[in-house]
Design a protein around this motif. Structure first.
Motif, PDB file in Angstrom:
ATOM      1  N   UNK A   1      15.736  -0.977  10.367  1.00  0.00           N
ATOM      2  CA  UNK A   1      15.516   0.404   9.884  1.00  0.00           C
ATOM      3  C   UNK A   1      15.685   0.471   8.374  1.00  0.00           C
ATOM      4  N   UNK A   2      16.723  -0.194   7.863  1.00  0.00           N
ATOM      5  CA  UNK A   2      16.940  -0.179   6.408  1.00  0.00           C
ATOM      6  C   UNK A   2      15.786  -0.892   5.690  1.00  0.00           C
TER       7      UNK A   2
ATOM      8  N   UNK B   1       9.128   1.963   2.903  1.00  0.00           N
ATOM      9  CA  UNK B   1       8.645   3.348   2.842  1.00  0.00           C
ATOM     10  C   UNK B   1       8.947   3.958   1.476  1.00  0.00           C
ATOM     11  N   UNK B   2      10.127   3.651   0.951  1.00  0.00           N
ATOM     12  CA  UNK B   2      10.503   4.154  -0.372  1.00  0.00           C
ATOM     13  C   UNK B   2       9.564   3.643  -1.449  1.00  0.00           C
ATOM     14  N   UNK B   3       9.189   2.388  -1.340  1.00  0.00           N
ATOM     15  CA  UNK B   3       8.255   1.797  -2.304  1.00  0.00           C
ATOM     16  C   UNK B   3       6.900   2.516  -2.241  1.00  0.00           C
TER      17      UNK B   3
ATOM     18  N   UNK C   1       5.546  -3.527  -9.829  1.00  0.00           N
ATOM     19  CA  UNK C   1       6.767  -4.111 -10.415  1.00  0.00           C
ATOM     20  C   UNK C   1       7.860  -3.060 -10.532  1.00  0.00           C
ATOM     21  N   UNK C   2       7.469  -1.949 -11.123  1.00  0.00           N
ATOM     22  CA  UNK C   2       8.436  -0.903 -11.426  1.00  0.00           C
ATOM     23  C   UNK C   2       9.110  -0.353 -10.173  1.00  0.00           C
ATOM     24  N   UNK C   3       8.327  -0.195  -9.109  1.00  0.00           N
ATOM     25  CA  UNK C   3       8.891   0.440  -7.919  1.00  0.00           C
ATOM     26  C   UNK C   3       9.464  -0.554  -6.909  1.00  0.00           C
TER      27      UNK C   3
ATOM     28  N   UNK D   1       6.321  12.133   5.658  1.00  0.00           N
ATOM     29  CA  UNK D   1       6.494  11.055   6.645  1.00  0.00           C
ATOM     30  C   UNK D   1       7.292   9.896   6.056  1.00  0.00           C
ATOM     31  N   UNK D   2       6.924   9.501   4.843  1.00  0.00           N
ATOM     32  CA  UNK D   2       7.616   8.380   4.198  1.00  0.00           C
ATOM     33  C   UNK D   2       9.062   8.747   3.882  1.00  0.00           C
TER      34      UNK D   2
END
Lengths: 451, 56
Positions: free
Chosen positions: A398-399, A405-407, A106-108, A32-33
């Motif tokens: 959206x971006x 979502x990426x995080x 932090x890292x992500x 989903x992500x």
């Protein structure tokens, strides 16, 4: 193969349990992500082809949601450094179970902060021009330097503290897939668990913690100077550096509360992450909430008394004008409701703490928006002539959604690959045998005798 | 070239700022690699055999 020595930790099986296997729910969540991330990628490709005209940005509003995201993600990234480095320097041992969960934020989140800038550039292929033609008088170059160094240092700080636990995964997790075990072997770098290695690791982490504390202060101050070094109303104030820094640590700490609560619930880590930890974070959050309102009052009262026409144009835009709704929503979400919750409901209540922390983070995103946009709609030189407008388009939303979502995706995958609670650091605080580490000699002759 | 002119040259010349960034990042990478090697060397035979070097 000879296995390394590892300090004993009562909760080892609880902490390692999530690492062993991903469930079907995990896979559905990741898919989903990933779908949202891909949607954002598609929107960005479209933006790259058609140009920044597909966004709501225009003259004179050159920075919009992407810059808001940039400041927000960089701010979020301060959580790990604050919990890990600043509290380490201050000798706060209760932070040990939280460190990795905070450092992972932090890292992500840092890469998405950097990505926000690249997306905002429009022509990402011109990135190298920053190096080739960069002049050091530009705050943008200071930003580039500080953020690059912060990203690099955060990765190293995170990796160093993860090393003993990667070795532990290598030695204990024999029933994981072959590729996973091979990954542990490579990343452990031959860690043997010798007391001297632990001693050196702690020394390096202590030293890096001081350095990281300086870097974290520098980074968000420099981020604020991208705005503050212009002479635009609302931006050109010496307070903008400390204001950004406090906001960053505030939203970062609130993010840690959210993440910890989710990890505690989903991975059944109630014993490792007791409610007392949340109570400690609650005290910090109350302090930050009051610090934030102090900054707001100091900033706006000074502007109000100065009564400069161009400053007041932006001032009233925020208080009663086009941005009043967002401004007052920010005050309610960052200060009024969270403070009431932290003080009256937060103690021993994780759901209330999470509620307040979510509100704080929504409010802090709005805060970044309210700092950036109103000033651009009323620029100093043309405020009587130019009445700028800005409405973000679906492309920007959206971006933005895809970056969040990426995080979440990176974080979720990470928790299934590595222990999210530092085993070796919590072993120290859990009254277990770590004699080789405890017998720290003061002189080299003594060290040899004890080793 | 006076010190003022030199400072002006460093701050304003395109490319020099970028070079400073690269130098900072390179120094950081080299430092971190050295630290990693030093940590991992802890307790190895090489260190045990040469205690007198460590005590200097």
């Amino acid at each position: 193969m000879k296995t390394a020595w590892h300090p004993e930790n009562t909760y080892e099986s609880d902490i390692l349990a999530p690492v062993k296997k991903a469930t079907a729910v995990d896979w559905w969540l990741w898919i989903g992500l990933l779908a949202v991330v891909l949607a954002g990628l598609a929107a960005w490709v479209r933006q790259y082809i058609l140009g920044l005209g597909v966004t709501g940005m225009n003259r004179p509003v050159y920075w919009g949601v992407y810059l808001t995201d940039f400041v927000f993600f960089i701010g979020l990234a301060h959580s790990g450094t604050f919990i890990s480095a600043i509290l380490r320097v201050a000798g706060q041992s209760w932070r040990a179970p939280l460190t990795r969960a905070a450092e992972a934020i932090t890292l992500f989140s840092l890469p998405f902060g950097v990505a926000s800038i690249l997306i905002d550039m429009g022509r990402v292929d011109r990135l190298l021009n920053v190096i080739v033609y960069g002049r050091f008088q530009s705050p943008l170059l200071w930003d580039f330097t500080a953020v690059s160094l912060y990203l690099l240092s955060s990765v190293v700080f995170f990796y160093f503290s993860l090393l003993p636990d990667i070795a532990l995964c290598r030695d204990r997790l024999m029933d994981v897939p072959g590729w996973k075990h091979r990954m542990y072997e490579i990343l452990a770098l031959g860690w043997s668990g010798h007391p001297e290695q632990y001693h050196r690791l702690e020394k390096v982490l202590d030293g890096m913690a001081v350095f990281m504390t300086m870097v974290v202060v520098t980074v968000h101050t420099v981020v604020s100077w991208v705005f503050g070094m212009t002479i635009q109303p609302g931006w050109h104030t010496a307070l903008i550096g400390p204001f950004f820094l406090l906001g960053a640590i505030f939203s970062g700490t609130a993010a840690v509360v959210i993440v910890l609560a989710i990890l505690r619930k989903v991975y059944h880590l109630e014993n490792v992450l007791p409610v007392t930890l949340f109570n400690s974070l609650r005290k910090l959050l109350i302090t930050f909430t009051l610090g934030w309102i102090y900054m707001i009052i100091a900033e706006f009262l000074t502007t109000f008394y100065g009564n400069l026409p161009e400053e007041m144009e932006v001032f009233w835009q925020k208080f009663t004008g086009d941005f009043a709704l967002i401004f007052w929503a920010m005050v309610i979400l960052v200060f009024i409701v969270p403070l009431a919750i932290f003080v009256f409901r937060g103690k021993n209540s994780i759901p209330w703490m999470v509620t307040a922390s979510v509100l704080v983070n929504i409010g802090m995103w709005l805060e970044r928006y309210i700092v950036i946009i109103p000033t651009e709609t009323r620029p100093r030189l043309l405020y009587e002539l130019v009445q700028g407008r800005y409405t973000p388009t679906w492309t920007e939303w959206v971006i933005t959604a895809s970056m969040f979502a990426g995080l979440f995706l990176l974080y979720a995958v990470f928790t299934r690959l590595f222990p999210i609670i530092p085993l070796w650091e919590t072993a120290e605080t859990l009254e277990h045998e770590m004699e080789p580490l405890k017998r720290r000699p003061r002189r080299f002759g003594e060290r040899k005798a004890s080793a | 070239m006076t010190p003022g002119e030199l400072a002006h040259f460093i701050v304003n010349t395109p490319g020099i700022g970028g070079a400073i960034v690269l130098i900072v990042i390179t120094i950081a990478i080299a430092t971190y690699i050295s630290l990693a090697r030093w940590i991992l060397k802890g307790g190895t035979e090489e260190n045990e055999r040469r205690p007198q070097r460590r005590s200097r």
